[in-house]
Design a protein around this motif. Structure first.
Motif, PDB file in Angstrom:
ATOM      1  N   ILE A   3     -30.849  -4.042  30.242  1.00 32.76           N
ATOM      2  CA  ILE A   3     -30.001  -3.867  29.099  1.00 32.76           C
ATOM      3  C   ILE A   3     -29.081  -4.318  30.713  1.00 32.76           C
ATOM      4  O   ILE A   3     -27.850  -4.511  30.080  1.00 32.76           O
ATOM      5  CB  ILE A   3     -29.505  -3.406  28.676  1.00 32.76           C
ATOM      6  CG1 ILE A   3     -28.076  -3.198  27.665  1.00 32.76           C
ATOM      7  CG2 ILE A   3     -29.954  -1.631  28.971  1.00 32.76           C
ATOM      8  CD1 ILE A   3     -28.177  -2.083  26.430  1.00 32.76           C
ATOM      9  N   VAL A   4     -28.968  -3.643  31.588  1.00 30.37           N
ATOM     10  CA  VAL A   4     -28.108  -3.685  32.315  1.00 30.37           C
ATOM     11  C   VAL A   4     -28.842  -4.717  33.729  1.00 30.37           C
ATOM     12  O   VAL A   4     -30.115  -4.435  34.206  1.00 30.37           O
ATOM     13  CB  VAL A   4     -27.739  -2.130  33.169  1.00 30.37           C
ATOM     14  CG1 VAL A   4     -27.241  -2.347  34.596  1.00 30.37           C
ATOM     15  CG2 VAL A   4     -27.071  -1.576  32.773  1.00 30.37           C
ATOM     16  N   ASN A   5     -28.521  -5.467  34.438  1.00 30.01           N
ATOM     17  CA  ASN A   5     -29.142  -6.263  35.566  1.00 30.01           C
ATOM     18  C   ASN A   5     -27.751  -5.879  36.920  1.00 30.01           C
ATOM     19  O   ASN A   5     -26.818  -6.538  36.429  1.00 30.01           O
ATOM     20  CB  ASN A   5     -29.823  -6.926  35.725  1.00 30.01           C
ATOM     21  CG  ASN A   5     -30.550  -7.248  35.349  1.00 30.01           C
ATOM     22  OD1 ASN A   5     -31.271  -7.346  36.199  1.00 30.01           O
ATOM     23  ND2 ASN A   5     -31.401  -8.388  33.894  1.00 30.01           N
ATOM     24  N   VAL A   6     -28.206  -5.468  37.825  1.00 31.44           N
ATOM     25  CA  VAL A   6     -27.319  -5.198  39.095  1.00 31.44           C
ATOM     26  C   VAL A   6     -28.056  -5.634  40.557  1.00 31.44           C
ATOM     27  O   VAL A   6     -28.616  -5.451  40.814  1.00 31.44           O
ATOM     28  CB  VAL A   6     -27.154  -3.279  39.606  1.00 31.44           C
ATOM     29  CG1 VAL A   6     -26.295  -3.245  40.552  1.00 31.44           C
ATOM     30  CG2 VAL A   6     -25.917  -3.521  38.457  1.00 31.44           C
ATOM     31  N   VAL A  22     -27.335  -2.776  46.595  1.00 33.01           N
ATOM     32  CA  VAL A  22     -27.766  -1.789  45.343  1.00 33.01           C
ATOM     33  C   VAL A  22     -28.452  -3.087  44.610  1.00 33.01           C
ATOM     34  O   VAL A  22     -27.616  -3.759  43.519  1.00 33.01           O
ATOM     35  CB  VAL A  22     -27.414  -1.079  45.029  1.00 33.01           C
ATOM     36  CG1 VAL A  22     -27.936  -0.220  43.812  1.00 33.01           C
ATOM     37  CG2 VAL A  22     -27.186   0.305  46.410  1.00 33.01           C
ATOM     38  N   ASP A  23     -29.633  -3.350  44.076  1.00 31.92           N
ATOM     39  CA  ASP A  23     -30.365  -3.613  43.109  1.00 31.92           C
ATOM     40  C   ASP A  23     -30.978  -2.839  41.943  1.00 31.92           C
ATOM     41  O   ASP A  23     -31.738  -2.394  42.451  1.00 31.92           O
ATOM     42  CB  ASP A  23     -31.228  -5.005  44.089  1.00 31.92           C
ATOM     43  CG  ASP A  23     -31.187  -5.574  44.663  1.00 31.92           C
ATOM     44  OD1 ASP A  23     -30.461  -6.876  44.215  1.00 31.92           O
ATOM     45  OD2 ASP A  23     -30.444  -6.028  45.224  1.00 31.92           O
ATOM     46  N   PHE A  24     -31.028  -3.133  40.836  1.00 33.42           N
ATOM     47  CA  PHE A  24     -31.494  -2.467  39.830  1.00 33.42           C
ATOM     48  C   PHE A  24     -31.488  -2.972  38.238  1.00 33.42           C
ATOM     49  O   PHE A  24     -30.661  -3.328  38.254  1.00 33.42           O
ATOM     50  CB  PHE A  24     -31.570  -1.042  40.063  1.00 33.42           C
ATOM     51  CG  PHE A  24     -29.983  -0.069  39.975  1.00 33.42           C
ATOM     52  CD1 PHE A  24     -29.263  -0.008  40.646  1.00 33.42           C
ATOM     53  CD2 PHE A  24     -29.730   0.127  38.269  1.00 33.42           C
ATOM     54  CE1 PHE A  24     -27.919  -0.128  39.703  1.00 33.42           C
ATOM     55  CE2 PHE A  24     -28.385   0.620  37.668  1.00 33.42           C
ATOM     56  CZ  PHE A  24     -27.935   0.618  38.558  1.00 33.42           C
ATOM     57  N   SER A  25     -32.357  -2.433  37.516  1.00 32.29           N
ATOM     58  CA  SER A  25     -32.129  -2.611  36.206  1.00 32.29           C
ATOM     59  C   SER A  25     -32.327  -2.239  35.024  1.00 32.29           C
ATOM     60  O   SER A  25     -33.524  -1.220  35.801  1.00 32.29           O
ATOM     61  CB  SER A  25     -32.951  -4.409  35.669  1.00 32.29           C
ATOM     62  OG  SER A  25     -33.971  -4.997  36.509  1.00 32.29           O
ATOM     63  N   THR A  59     -23.175  -8.406  41.835  1.00 28.22           N
ATOM     64  CA  THR A  59     -23.091  -9.056  40.165  1.00 28.22           C
ATOM     65  C   THR A  59     -23.617  -7.664  39.424  1.00 28.22           C
ATOM     66  O   THR A  59     -24.257  -7.082  39.431  1.00 28.22           O
ATOM     67  CB  THR A  59     -23.885  -9.752  39.637  1.00 28.22           C
ATOM     68  OG1 THR A  59     -25.133  -9.731  40.196  1.00 28.22           O
ATOM     69  CG2 THR A  59     -23.038 -11.212  40.224  1.00 28.22           C
ATOM     70  N   ILE A  60     -22.860  -7.143  37.540  1.00 28.45           N
ATOM     71  CA  ILE A  60     -23.526  -6.074  37.190  1.00 28.45           C
ATOM     72  C   ILE A  60     -23.428  -6.926  35.273  1.00 28.45           C
ATOM     73  O   ILE A  60     -21.941  -7.474  35.291  1.00 28.45           O
ATOM     74  CB  ILE A  60     -22.371  -5.236  36.984  1.00 28.45           C
ATOM     75  CG1 ILE A  60     -22.139  -4.878  38.762  1.00 28.45           C
ATOM     76  CG2 ILE A  60     -22.929  -4.584  36.159  1.00 28.45           C
ATOM     77  CD1 ILE A  60     -20.902  -4.411  38.925  1.00 28.45           C
ATOM     78  N   ILE A  61     -24.168  -7.118  35.240  1.00 26.32           N
ATOM     79  CA  ILE A  61     -24.360  -7.814  33.782  1.00 26.32           C
ATOM     80  C   ILE A  61     -25.127  -6.441  32.862  1.00 26.32           C
ATOM     81  O   ILE A  61     -26.213  -6.242  33.314  1.00 26.32           O
ATOM     82  CB  ILE A  61     -25.757  -8.919  34.240  1.00 26.32           C
ATOM     83  CG1 ILE A  61     -25.489  -9.685  35.134  1.00 26.32           C
ATOM     84  CG2 ILE A  61     -25.926  -9.874  32.328  1.00 26.32           C
ATOM     85  CD1 ILE A  61     -24.104 -10.697  34.525  1.00 26.32           C
ATOM     86  N   ILE A  62     -24.603  -6.196  32.162  1.00 23.89           N
ATOM     87  CA  ILE A  62     -24.246  -5.342  31.226  1.00 23.89           C
ATOM     88  C   ILE A  62     -24.603  -6.110  29.206  1.00 23.89           C
ATOM     89  O   ILE A  62     -23.753  -6.426  29.174  1.00 23.89           O
ATOM     90  CB  ILE A  62     -23.700  -4.209  30.649  1.00 23.89           C
ATOM     91  CG1 ILE A  62     -23.530  -3.358  32.537  1.00 23.89           C
ATOM     92  CG2 ILE A  62     -24.099  -2.972  29.670  1.00 23.89           C
ATOM     93  CD1 ILE A  62     -22.412  -2.238  32.458  1.00 23.89           C
ATOM     94  N   ASN A  63     -25.960  -5.640  29.004  1.00 25.96           N
ATOM     95  CA  ASN A  63     -25.672  -6.481  27.783  1.00 25.96           C
ATOM     96  C   ASN A  63     -25.664  -8.238  27.426  1.00 25.96           C
ATOM     97  O   ASN A  63     -25.005  -8.911  27.196  1.00 25.96           O
ATOM     98  CB  ASN A  63     -24.997  -5.936  26.203  1.00 25.96           C
ATOM     99  CG  ASN A  63     -26.115  -5.304  24.845  1.00 25.96           C
ATOM    100  OD1 ASN A  63     -26.991  -6.298  24.829  1.00 25.96           O
ATOM    101  ND2 ASN A  63     -25.175  -5.676  24.434  1.00 25.96           N
ATOM    102  N   GLY A  64     -25.808  -8.314  28.502  1.00 26.83           N
ATOM    103  CA  GLY A  64     -25.439  -9.947  29.369  1.00 26.83           C
ATOM    104  C   GLY A  64     -24.453 -10.172  29.073  1.00 26.83           C
ATOM    105  O   GLY A  64     -23.438 -11.864  29.040  1.00 26.83           O
ATOM    106  N   ILE A  65     -23.185  -9.365  29.093  1.00 26.22           N
ATOM    107  CA  ILE A  65     -21.837  -9.203  29.579  1.00 26.22           C
ATOM    108  C   ILE A  65     -21.566  -9.342  31.323  1.00 26.22           C
ATOM    109  O   ILE A  65     -22.132  -8.611  32.082  1.00 26.22           O
ATOM    110  CB  ILE A  65     -21.264  -8.401  29.043  1.00 26.22           C
ATOM    111  CG1 ILE A  65     -21.538  -8.464  27.368  1.00 26.22           C
ATOM    112  CG2 ILE A  65     -19.684  -9.044  28.936  1.00 26.22           C
ATOM    113  CD1 ILE A  65     -20.920  -7.720  26.758  1.00 26.22           C
TER     114      ILE A  65
END
Ligand code: ATP
Ligand code: MG
Lengths: 323, 243
Positions: A3-6, A22-25, A59-65
């Protein structure tokens, strides 16, 4: 699906990197914890994720946004509980909750019953009629959390929800967070309390000086430093002199000396105790203690962050000298 | 629809929390009232009509700028403002909701001296439609000026100091109490660079027929100022509020 991709998230103030790549999901429905000391970059990371501050890079993707491009769309599924209780002092608890709900477009018919229910759930029904400025610290925290969840967000951000409040309130808040998770809410939480993280988080990232130094579930993190099984032996007399012989005797076993003349057996496989005790019995030594050593999350934290802190300190000194 | 719920909610909260608070209501009434009485004592009832436009302009200017600077810097300091920035409504909607309260407050303030004056002089010749339009335009432009100050200030007192820095010179430069044509020539370009000059001029025309420009010129100029100021504010907000 996460749901989160950073990825490669950075926040640089002047020439100081508060968040440094920083990278995490985060998986849907899990409680993901950011654990780090003061000034590690936890709040800076949250602020970028919720669209309150602009990343320097990443980049920050949350729920595809994509949060950087469609901030408002992303914010509509977020619930946010900041590190300070920032409701309106002059308004009472009930009005505060209703106001927050209305910002997310909730109609009067929806928000008023919901606010009532939340006040009940948080044991704040009486306090709901008093102005926010008359609240105690724990009450302020609880109402701020209620305000963060009134619009039923898909993902909840909590910045140090249990800092500075008493044990009982902290326990209630932890229970509440777990309840939310059980209802399907994804939770991102920052804390500098190891126990908090250990108790409720499905996965934890350790953050130090703007970098993630370790990440995983609690058992995974423990595994990362324990490297197999460890048994500590203690006897009446000094058994340290048997270390080498013992190691030769038990294949695949490393024997180290521990505190107070004890020995520590380390092996990748489980170590059966009987042969070890027999070994000493044959030598007329009675072992009075044999216990498995398990690392705590704190051990992991100290080990992982300690190394990093020293290394980073050196880097900082280098940087300082070149100026 | 959802944005409207948020818009009304923010406006309602501001009005209840700030504008309808006793100190602000009394400030909104006493300040214009005392100026009105002062002018009355100084000049006698005959000249009231000539002073009324200036008084109304001043009431709007002070009402809007001080309130907006305070409500925004105050909320920013208490960090409750972050809630508005994090709400899923566009920055435009949020800013409009914040300034609408101040605009309404300014319009309300403007009519305090008018009501007082009505007790002393005959206001039958006044074109109230034009007055309302002029007052609204003054309220919009001064509110945006207040917003610009609020965006730049970090502290409430800073916002107040900044706004005084702008407001007091404007009292003299914009034809409120000294006709622009009586000002030294080198001040005049400055007068024409300030929106309040045009608003006051429309009021002068509608109340006392002492305008020097045509309202048909002043209205588009004021609208242009409003759009222009809104855009600067938007730009600054984007740059300064989202760090
Ligand atoms: N606006 C800013 N300008 C300059 N430096 C900043 C700014 N905001 C944060 N920092 C710095 O960035 C670093 C990380 O701050 P941050 O607030 O993210 O830490 P944190 O992990 O949340 O700490 P805490 O546990 O104290 O809340 C700190 O050294 C802080 O001084
Ligand atoms: Mg923090």
């Amino acid at each position: 699906m996460d749901i989160v991709n950073v990825t490669n998230l950075k926040k640089i103030y002047g020439d100081f990197a508060a968040v440094n790549g920083v990278d995490f999901s985060i998986r849907p429905g899990e409680i993901f914890g950011f654990l780090g000391p003061n000034g590690a970059g936890k709040t800076s990371t949250i602020n970028m994720m919720i669209g309150l501050s602009r990343p320097t890079d990443g980049t920050i993707i949350i729920n595809g946004i994509d949060v950087r491009k469609q901030t408002k769309k992303a914010q509509s599924i977020m619930g946010i509980v900041p590190d300070e209780s920032n409701l309106y002092d002059e308004m009472d608890g009930f009005d505060n909750l209703c106001f927050c709900a209305s910002l997310y477009g909730m109609k009067k018919e929806e928000r008023e019953p919901k606010a009532k229910r939340l006040l009940e759930q948080f044991h704040l029904t009486e306090a709901g009629k008093r102005p926010f400025k008359a609240y105690s610290k724990g009450m302020r925290r609880k109402l701020t959390i209620a305000a963060g969840i009134i619009h039923s967000p898909q993902i909840l951000f909590l910045d140090e929800p249990t800092t500075g409040i008493d044990v009982e309130s902290a326990r209630q808040i932890r229970e509440l967070i777990v309840d939310l998770k059980n209802q399907g809410t994804t939770v991102f939480i920052t804390t500098h309390y190891i126990e908090d993280a250990e108790r409720i988080c499905d996965r934890i990232a350790f953050i130090v000086s703007g970098k993630i130094v370790a990440m995983g579930s609690v058992p995974e993190l423990m595994e990362s430093i324990s490297h197999g099984y460890r048994i500590q032996l203690a006897a009446e007399e000094n058994i340290v002199k048997y270390a080498a012989d013992l190691q030769a005797h038990f294949e695949g076993c490393n024997v180290n000396t521990g505190q107070n003349n004890s020995l520590i057996l380390v092996s990748l496989k489980r170590i059966p105790l009987l042969p070890v005790i027999q070994y000493f019995d044959e030598r007329r030594i009675s072992v009075y203690e044999a216990k498995e050593l398990r690392p705590t999350l704190e051990d992991v934290f100290v080990k992982v962050t300690g190394i990093e802190a020293a290394k980073l300190k050196k880097e900082k000194e280098k940087g300082g000298m070149s100026k | 629809m959802k944005s409207w719920i948020a818009f009304w909610s923010i406006l309602k909260k501001d009005i209840q929390n700030y504008y309808l608070k006793p100190p602000n209501i009394s400030w909104g009434i006493i300040f214009p009232l005392s100026w009105t009485l002062m002018q009355f004592v100084r000049s006698g009832s005959l000249n009231i009509i000539e002073f009324l436009p200036g008084l109304m302009s001043m009431s709007v200017l002070f009402g809007t700028t001080s309130m907006l600077a305070v409500t925004i810097t105050f909320e920013r300091k208490g960090r409750s403002f972050e809630r508005l920035l994090l709400a899923p409504i566009s920055l435009n909607t949020m800013v409009l909701a914040k300034i609408t309260g101040a605009i309404l407050f300014g319009i309300f303030n403007a009519f305090v001296p008018a009501v007082v004056a009505a007790f002393f002089v005959d206001l039958a010749g006044v074109n109230w439609g034009v007055v309302l339009l002029a007052v609204s335009l003054i309220a919009v432009t001064s509110t945006l000026l207040g917003l610009l100050i609020a965006v730049s200030a970090k502290e409430v007192f800073e916002a107040q100091t900044f706004s005084n820095f702008f407001r007091f010179p404007m009292l003299f430069l914009c034809g409120l109490f000294i006709p622009i044509l009586d000002l030294p020539v080198f001040f005049r370009p400055l007068s024409y660079a300030l929106p309040l000059t045009y608003g006051t001029d429309i009021l002068n025309g509608a109340i006392a027929q002492t305008n020097i420009l045509s309202p048909l010129l002043c209205i588009p100029i004021l609208l242009t100022f409003a759009v222009f100021l809104f855009m600067i504010c938007r730009y600054n907000i984007n740059r300064k509020w989202i760090l």
